[in-house]
Design a protein around this motif. Sequence first.
Motif, PDB file in Angstrom:
ATOM      1  N   MET A 156      -1.046   5.681  -4.619  1.00  0.00           N
ATOM      2  CA  MET A 156       0.300   6.104  -4.333  1.00  0.00           C
ATOM      3  C   MET A 156       0.933   6.563  -5.645  1.00  0.00           C
ATOM      4  SD  MET A 156       3.447   4.010  -2.555  1.00  0.00           S
ATOM      5  CE  MET A 156       2.422   3.478  -1.226  1.00  0.00           C
ATOM      6  N   HIS A 157       1.706   7.597  -5.575  1.00  0.00           N
ATOM      7  CA  HIS A 157       2.373   8.122  -6.758  1.00  0.00           C
ATOM      8  C   HIS A 157       3.507   7.200  -7.194  1.00  0.00           C
ATOM      9  CE1 HIS A 157       0.223  11.909  -6.482  1.00  0.00           C
ATOM     10  NE2 HIS A 157       0.399  11.822  -5.179  1.00  0.00           N
ATOM     11  N   PHE A 158       3.824   7.251  -8.474  1.00  0.00           N
ATOM     12  CA  PHE A 158       4.846   6.371  -9.042  1.00  0.00           C
ATOM     13  C   PHE A 158       6.174   6.479  -8.300  1.00  0.00           C
ATOM     14  CE2 PHE A 158       7.214   3.988 -11.993  1.00  0.00           C
ATOM     15  CZ  PHE A 158       8.387   4.670 -12.223  1.00  0.00           C
ATOM     16  N   PHE A 159       6.636   7.710  -8.038  1.00  0.00           N
ATOM     17  CA  PHE A 159       7.942   7.886  -7.393  1.00  0.00           C
ATOM     18  C   PHE A 159       7.932   7.412  -5.944  1.00  0.00           C
ATOM     19  CE2 PHE A 159      10.220   9.512 -10.804  1.00  0.00           C
ATOM     20  CZ  PHE A 159       9.423  10.396 -11.522  1.00  0.00           C
ATOM     21  N   GLU A 160       6.806   7.594  -5.260  1.00  0.00           N
ATOM     22  CA  GLU A 160       6.705   7.080  -3.896  1.00  0.00           C
ATOM     23  C   GLU A 160       6.788   5.555  -3.897  1.00  0.00           C
ATOM     24  OE1 GLU A 160       3.863   9.498  -1.109  1.00  0.00           O
ATOM     25  OE2 GLU A 160       3.012   9.403  -3.133  1.00  0.00           O
ATOM     26  N   GLN A 161       6.088   4.939  -4.828  1.00  0.00           N
ATOM     27  CA  GLN A 161       6.105   3.484  -4.931  1.00  0.00           C
ATOM     28  C   GLN A 161       7.508   2.990  -5.271  1.00  0.00           C
ATOM     29  OE1 GLN A 161       3.226   1.903  -7.637  1.00  0.00           O
ATOM     30  NE2 GLN A 161       3.789  -0.208  -7.247  1.00  0.00           N
TER      31      GLN A 161
ATOM     32  N   GLU B  47       0.210   3.961   6.297  1.00  0.00           N
ATOM     33  CA  GLU B  47      -0.898   4.699   5.676  1.00  0.00           C
ATOM     34  C   GLU B  47      -1.719   5.438   6.728  1.00  0.00           C
ATOM     35  OE1 GLU B  47      -1.795   5.314   2.489  1.00  0.00           O
ATOM     36  OE2 GLU B  47       0.082   4.369   1.900  1.00  0.00           O
TER      37      GLU B  47
END
Length: 105
Positions: free
Chosen positions: A1-6, A95
């Motif tokens: 998962m990308h940082f901003f999504e997390q 997911e």
Amino acid sequence: MHFFEQLANERIESAMEDGAFDDLPGAGKPLPFKAGDPVVPKSLQTSGYTPPVVILIRKLEDLRVALRDESDRDRRRALLTEIAETDMRRRIEIERAVTDATRGR
């Protein structure tokens, strides 16, 4: 998962735990699916289908209320375990939905 999504997911979950979404218009009512919405086939929309992730979110809300009101230490521990398991199932459903959407299912 990308940082901003997390980061976004963590903030949304934190806001949910703080009750920021509790008094939104339409709370507790079915999601307003539109004709042709790719999320759910039309036959399921008209049958009153509720996506599994929505059911899990509602269960999490109920468990959190029960936890808040529970004073017995053993029961609180059991509720925390159930919350963790339910939240993991919710994440798996999200997911799965994302994977299905990206594959065009």
